[in-house]
Enzyme design. Structure first.
Site, PDB file in Angstrom:
ATOM      1  N   ASP A   1      29.982  49.683  35.416  1.00  0.00           N
ATOM      2  CA  ASP A   1      30.761  50.396  36.424  1.00  0.00           C
ATOM      3  C   ASP A   1      32.265  50.147  36.395  1.00  0.00           C
ATOM      4  O   ASP A   1      32.946  50.325  37.404  1.00  0.00           O
ATOM      5  CB  ASP A   1      30.222  50.005  37.805  1.00  0.00           C
ATOM      6  CG  ASP A   1      30.211  48.491  38.004  1.00  0.00           C
ATOM      7  OD1 ASP A   1      30.958  47.799  37.292  1.00  0.00           O
ATOM      8  OD2 ASP A   1      29.461  48.003  38.860  1.00  0.00           O
TER       9      ASP A   1
ATOM     10  N   GLU B   1      22.652  49.446  32.208  1.00  0.00           N
ATOM     11  CA  GLU B   1      22.756  48.971  33.599  1.00  0.00           C
ATOM     12  C   GLU B   1      23.007  50.166  34.533  1.00  0.00           C
ATOM     13  O   GLU B   1      23.896  50.166  35.381  1.00  0.00           O
ATOM     14  CB  GLU B   1      23.844  47.904  33.774  1.00  0.00           C
ATOM     15  CG  GLU B   1      23.643  47.019  34.984  1.00  0.00           C
ATOM     16  CD  GLU B   1      24.715  45.948  35.128  1.00  0.00           C
ATOM     17  OE1 GLU B   1      25.784  46.224  35.699  1.00  0.00           O
ATOM     18  OE2 GLU B   1      24.473  44.823  34.676  1.00  0.00           O
TER      19      GLU B   1
ATOM     20  N   GLU C   1      34.168  50.528  41.695  1.00  0.00           N
ATOM     21  CA  GLU C   1      32.968  50.485  40.844  1.00  0.00           C
ATOM     22  C   GLU C   1      31.869  51.438  41.305  1.00  0.00           C
ATOM     23  O   GLU C   1      31.172  52.026  40.477  1.00  0.00           O
ATOM     24  CB  GLU C   1      32.423  49.058  40.764  1.00  0.00           C
ATOM     25  CG  GLU C   1      33.306  48.089  39.965  1.00  0.00           C
ATOM     26  CD  GLU C   1      34.463  47.510  40.754  1.00  0.00           C
ATOM     27  OE1 GLU C   1      34.584  47.809  41.975  1.00  0.00           O
ATOM     28  OE2 GLU C   1      35.278  46.769  40.170  1.00  0.00           O
TER      29      GLU C   1
ATOM     30  N   HIS D   1      37.216  37.896  42.532  1.00  0.00           N
ATOM     31  CA  HIS D   1      38.208  38.767  41.895  1.00  0.00           C
ATOM     32  C   HIS D   1      38.226  40.196  42.417  1.00  0.00           C
ATOM     33  O   HIS D   1      39.115  40.970  42.074  1.00  0.00           O
ATOM     34  CB  HIS D   1      37.962  38.833  40.391  1.00  0.00           C
ATOM     35  CG  HIS D   1      36.717  39.599  40.014  1.00  0.00           C
ATOM     36  ND1 HIS D   1      36.691  40.970  39.938  1.00  0.00           N
ATOM     37  CD2 HIS D   1      35.468  39.191  39.736  1.00  0.00           C
ATOM     38  CE1 HIS D   1      35.477  41.367  39.612  1.00  0.00           C
ATOM     39  NE2 HIS D   1      34.709  40.305  39.481  1.00  0.00           N
TER      40      HIS D   1
ATOM     41  N   ARG E   1      38.754  43.774  43.635  1.00  0.00           N
ATOM     42  CA  ARG E   1      39.980  44.472  44.018  1.00  0.00           C
ATOM     43  C   ARG E   1      40.087  44.658  45.537  1.00  0.00           C
ATOM     44  O   ARG E   1      41.147  44.449  46.131  1.00  0.00           O
ATOM     45  CB  ARG E   1      39.993  45.838  43.315  1.00  0.00           C
ATOM     46  CG  ARG E   1      41.332  46.381  42.928  1.00  0.00           C
ATOM     47  CD  ARG E   1      41.148  47.561  41.982  1.00  0.00           C
ATOM     48  NE  ARG E   1      41.262  47.148  40.594  1.00  0.00           N
ATOM     49  CZ  ARG E   1      42.379  47.225  39.893  1.00  0.00           C
ATOM     50  NH1 ARG E   1      43.483  47.695  40.434  1.00  0.00           N
ATOM     51  NH2 ARG E   1      42.409  46.834  38.627  1.00  0.00           N
TER      52      ARG E   1
ATOM     53  N   HIS F   1      39.919  33.712  37.762  1.00  0.00           N
ATOM     54  CA  HIS F   1      40.170  34.975  37.059  1.00  0.00           C
ATOM     55  C   HIS F   1      41.655  35.020  36.670  1.00  0.00           C
ATOM     56  O   HIS F   1      42.491  34.429  37.341  1.00  0.00           O
ATOM     57  CB  HIS F   1      39.827  36.118  38.018  1.00  0.00           C
ATOM     58  CG  HIS F   1      39.742  37.471  37.383  1.00  0.00           C
ATOM     59  ND1 HIS F   1      40.853  38.169  36.990  1.00  0.00           N
ATOM     60  CD2 HIS F   1      38.689  38.254  37.072  1.00  0.00           C
ATOM     61  CE1 HIS F   1      40.486  39.331  36.469  1.00  0.00           C
ATOM     62  NE2 HIS F   1      39.166  39.401  36.504  1.00  0.00           N
TER      63      HIS F   1
HETATM   64  C1  UD1 Z   1      37.775  44.495  36.184  1.00  0.00           C
HETATM   65  C2  UD1 Z   1      36.865  45.644  36.646  1.00  0.00           C
HETATM   66  C3  UD1 Z   1      35.780  45.123  37.564  1.00  0.00           C
HETATM   67  C4  UD1 Z   1      35.038  43.948  36.945  1.00  0.00           C
HETATM   68  C5  UD1 Z   1      36.043  42.900  36.505  1.00  0.00           C
HETATM   69  C6  UD1 Z   1      35.359  41.770  35.797  1.00  0.00           C
HETATM   70  C7  UD1 Z   1      37.842  47.858  37.018  1.00  0.00           C
HETATM   71  C8  UD1 Z   1      38.661  48.709  37.909  1.00  0.00           C
HETATM   72  N1  UD1 Z   1      37.680  46.599  37.411  1.00  0.00           N
HETATM   73  O1  UD1 Z   1      38.448  44.034  37.332  1.00  0.00           O
HETATM   74  O2  UD1 Z   1      34.853  46.172  37.836  1.00  0.00           O
HETATM   75  O3  UD1 Z   1      34.183  43.415  37.912  1.00  0.00           O
HETATM   76  O4  UD1 Z   1      36.977  43.482  35.597  1.00  0.00           O
HETATM   77  O5  UD1 Z   1      36.184  40.647  35.719  1.00  0.00           O
HETATM   78  O6  UD1 Z   1      37.398  48.286  35.984  1.00  0.00           O
HETATM   79  N2  UD1 Z   1      44.013  39.789  33.194  1.00  0.00           N
HETATM   80  C9  UD1 Z   1      44.548  39.031  32.162  1.00  0.00           C
HETATM   81  N3  UD1 Z   1      43.750  38.727  31.105  1.00  0.00           N
HETATM   82  C10 UD1 Z   1      42.467  39.117  31.006  1.00  0.00           C
HETATM   83  C11 UD1 Z   1      41.916  39.866  32.053  1.00  0.00           C
HETATM   84  C12 UD1 Z   1      42.707  40.213  33.143  1.00  0.00           C
HETATM   85  O7  UD1 Z   1      45.703  38.637  32.212  1.00  0.00           O
HETATM   86  O8  UD1 Z   1      41.812  38.794  30.015  1.00  0.00           O
HETATM   87  C13 UD1 Z   1      44.865  40.128  34.365  1.00  0.00           C
HETATM   88  C14 UD1 Z   1      45.908  41.219  34.049  1.00  0.00           C
HETATM   89  O9  UD1 Z   1      47.093  40.924  34.723  1.00  0.00           O
HETATM   90  C15 UD1 Z   1      45.268  42.476  34.664  1.00  0.00           C
HETATM   91  C16 UD1 Z   1      44.550  41.874  35.879  1.00  0.00           C
HETATM   92  O10 UD1 Z   1      44.050  40.635  35.424  1.00  0.00           O
HETATM   93  O11 UD1 Z   1      46.240  43.435  35.009  1.00  0.00           O
HETATM   94  C17 UD1 Z   1      43.453  42.713  36.456  1.00  0.00           C
HETATM   95  O12 UD1 Z   1      42.531  43.156  35.439  1.00  0.00           O
HETATM   96  P1  UD1 Z   1      41.657  44.506  35.700  1.00  0.00           P
HETATM   97  O13 UD1 Z   1      40.757  44.709  34.537  1.00  0.00           O
HETATM   98  O14 UD1 Z   1      42.553  45.631  36.078  1.00  0.00           O
HETATM   99  O15 UD1 Z   1      40.869  44.159  36.994  1.00  0.00           O
HETATM  100  P2  UD1 Z   1      39.721  43.110  37.260  1.00  0.00           P
HETATM  101  O16 UD1 Z   1      39.878  42.599  38.646  1.00  0.00           O
HETATM  102  O17 UD1 Z   1      39.638  42.161  36.134  1.00  0.00           O
HETATM  103  N1  UDP Z   2      31.828  34.191  33.671  1.00  0.00           N
HETATM  104  C1  UDP Z   2      32.331  33.492  32.572  1.00  0.00           C
HETATM  105  N2  UDP Z   2      33.352  32.605  32.781  1.00  0.00           N
HETATM  106  C2  UDP Z   2      33.897  32.395  33.999  1.00  0.00           C
HETATM  107  C3  UDP Z   2      33.393  33.134  35.109  1.00  0.00           C
HETATM  108  C4  UDP Z   2      32.365  34.037  34.910  1.00  0.00           C
HETATM  109  O1  UDP Z   2      31.850  33.646  31.459  1.00  0.00           O
HETATM  110  O2  UDP Z   2      34.809  31.559  34.106  1.00  0.00           O
HETATM  111  C5  UDP Z   2      30.732  35.173  33.451  1.00  0.00           C
HETATM  112  C6  UDP Z   2      29.556  35.140  34.407  1.00  0.00           C
HETATM  113  O3  UDP Z   2      28.534  34.269  33.941  1.00  0.00           O
HETATM  114  C7  UDP Z   2      29.088  36.585  34.404  1.00  0.00           C
HETATM  115  C8  UDP Z   2      30.371  37.359  34.222  1.00  0.00           C
HETATM  116  O4  UDP Z   2      31.310  36.442  33.640  1.00  0.00           O
HETATM  117  O5  UDP Z   2      28.267  36.849  33.293  1.00  0.00           O
HETATM  118  C9  UDP Z   2      30.871  37.887  35.522  1.00  0.00           C
HETATM  119  O6  UDP Z   2      32.135  38.392  35.340  1.00  0.00           O
HETATM  120  P1  UDP Z   2      33.081  38.823  36.536  1.00  0.00           P
HETATM  121  O7  UDP Z   2      32.749  38.049  37.747  1.00  0.00           O
HETATM  122  O8  UDP Z   2      34.477  38.756  36.009  1.00  0.00           O
HETATM  123  O9  UDP Z   2      32.736  40.359  36.718  1.00  0.00           O
HETATM  124  P2  UDP Z   2      31.613  41.143  37.530  1.00  0.00           P
HETATM  125  O10 UDP Z   2      30.281  40.659  37.095  1.00  0.00           O
HETATM  126  O11 UDP Z   2      31.902  40.944  38.975  1.00  0.00           O
HETATM  127  O12 UDP Z   2      31.840  42.573  37.141  1.00  0.00           O
END
Ligand code: UD1
Ligand code: UDP
Length: 365
Positions: A96, A118, A132, A205, A207, A238
């Site tokens: 999602d 999924e 999502e 994390h 949003r 995160h």
């Molecule tokens: C995204 C997904 C969310 C998922 C989550 C898993 C969307 C809208 N959101 O949210 O569904 O649950 O990933 O974690 O698709 N960043 C880094 N390095 C990384 C990753 C993120 O620096 O490796 C920082 C960046 O500044 C980025 C911010 O995190 O702009 C947010 O990342 P983003 O993918 O937009 O949102 P998530 O909250 O990670």
């Molecule tokens: N996870 C990880 N390292 C971390 C935190 C989470 O590998 O430091 C794994 C966790 O076991 C799960 C996934 O990341 O499999 C969850 O990711 P996240 O919470 O970022 O996203 P969501 O599942 O909410 O989309």
């Protein structure tokens, strides 16, 4: 030769798609292409390295403080070129995220078949989780094949009018990943730091929680740490800079919480397995914790994973700090309440979801 492309971009998608990539690569007579959008960067690389997956394409779209517009627009335009060049027969997307939505939309525009892994998770509240719930419902409209993790997810799709012949119940590939990561002889310096204490593992994390709700969650956890000297907290944070600002301001000066960099998935799953309790707003953790039998307080108002709640391992405690604090206290003070949640039940399959998905793709599609 059948050509299957997998498109994913964030940490949780990678954790649940890499087992499928590796299963496909074991088979003959199929071309496999992995395209990552790079919606995540470091957190995606951690997973690819663990599963030894080397993508053919990396769209590398991530930027700091990215908006939903940035992510959607960049993916849509960049994946278009890849899809036109590669002409896959089927594209697999997962779950999602905005990567999932934008990649699926691109396939729809190009008349390429979509397999949704999924599929069928729903809260039916379009704002929770945001965005999502919209993403997965939108993909649900255009997906040609739906790999539902549970019969509950299948029932959602049937209720929405999906053709039952497009839906296949497989279990969740998160369990496939868990089978590979959890080790009995695992250790880590952070776990040694927690020796003789009750470990609470936290992640957050979402949003829609950023801002006041997240501040409230962290304040509740801070109160718990201050009240219970035998509790230590590990927070693999995160990489979102806004989440970091909030955490640093609320937890500043407390030495029984360690805020650490994101753990790789082997470390994280083994930390989970050794925790007393997990507090999270994550989706994937709600699938993994029941299999490990670790109680989880889900800091959200809704969940699309009712199986874990029914199994007794998950409890939805909302985002109000008073409620989070009270539920945490209950599980720390009352062993009977804790034991009710502390049992391993696994509603998400037997760890063969990737094999089932690949068998289906190679024989039925
Ligand atoms: C995204 C997904 C969310 C998922 C989550 C898993 C969307 C809208 N959101 O949210 O569904 O649950 O990933 O974690 O698709 N960043 C880094 N390095 C990384 C990753 C993120 O620096 O490796 C920082 C960046 O500044 C980025 C911010 O995190 O702009 C947010 O990342 P983003 O993918 O937009 O949102 P998530 O909250 O990670
Ligand atoms: N996870 C990880 N390292 C971390 C935190 C989470 O590998 O430091 C794994 C966790 O076991 C799960 C996934 O990341 O499999 C969850 O990711 P996240 O919470 O970022 O996203 P969501 O599942 O909410 O989309």
């Amino acid at each position: 030769m059948k050509h299957i492309m997998l498109v994913f971009g964030t940490r949780p998608e990678a954790i649940k798609m890499c087992p499928i990539v590796n299963e496909l690569k074991k088979r003959n007579g199929v071309k496999v292409t992995v395209s990552v959008t790079g919606q995540h960067k470091e957190m995606l690389k951690q997973v690819l390295d663990i599963f030894h997956v080397l993508p053919e394409y990396n769209l590398d779209i991530m930027k700091e403080h990215q908006t939903l517009f940035d992510v959607t627009i960049s993916i849509l335009s960049k994946i278009k070129e890849v899809l036109i060049k590669e002409q896959p027969d089927i594209v697999l997307v997962h779950g999602d995220t905005t990567t999932t939505f934008a990649a699926s939309l691109a396939c729809f525009y190009l008349n390429i078949k979509i397999g949704h892994v999924e599929a069928g998770l729903r809260t039916y509240n379009i704002y929770s989780p945001y965005p999502e719930e919209f993403n997965r419902q939108a993909v649900g409209i255009i997906a040609n094949y739906n790999f539902a993790p549970t019969i509950h997810a299948k029932a959602n799709l049937i209720k929405e009018g999906k053709d039952k012949d497009t839906i296949y119940v497989t279990g969740n590939t998160a369990i496939d990943a868990l089978k590979f990561t959890v080790r009995v002889d695992y250790n880590h310096p952070e776990l040694q730091w927690c020796n003789n204490c009750r470990l609470i593992l936290i992640t957050a994390h979402r949003r829609e929680n950023i801002g006041k709700p997240m501040e409230g969650m962290f304040t509740a956890i801070r109160s718990i740490i201050e009240e219970y000297p035998d509790v230590k907290v590990i927070y693999p944070i995160h990489m979102n800079p806004v989440v970091r600002e909030i955490a640093e301001s609320v937890f500043n000066g407390i030495d029984r919480i360690h805020i650490i960099e994101p753990l790789d998935v082997i470390d994280f799953h083994n930390f989970m397995a050794r925790s007393y309790l997990i507090l999270t707003d994550s989706g994937g953790i709600q699938e993994e914790a029941p299999a490990l039998g670790i109680p989880v307080l889900v800091m959200r108002d809704t969940t699309e994973r009712p199986e874990g709640v029914d199994a007794g391992t998950l409890k939805l405690v909302g985002i109000e700090k008073e409620n989070i604090y009270a539920n945490c206290k209950l599980l720390l003070d009352n062993l009977a309440e804790y034991n009710k949640m502390n049992k391993a039940v696994n509603p998400y399959g037997d760890g063969t979801a990737s094999k089932k998905i690949v068998d289906f793709l190679l024989t039925e599609c």
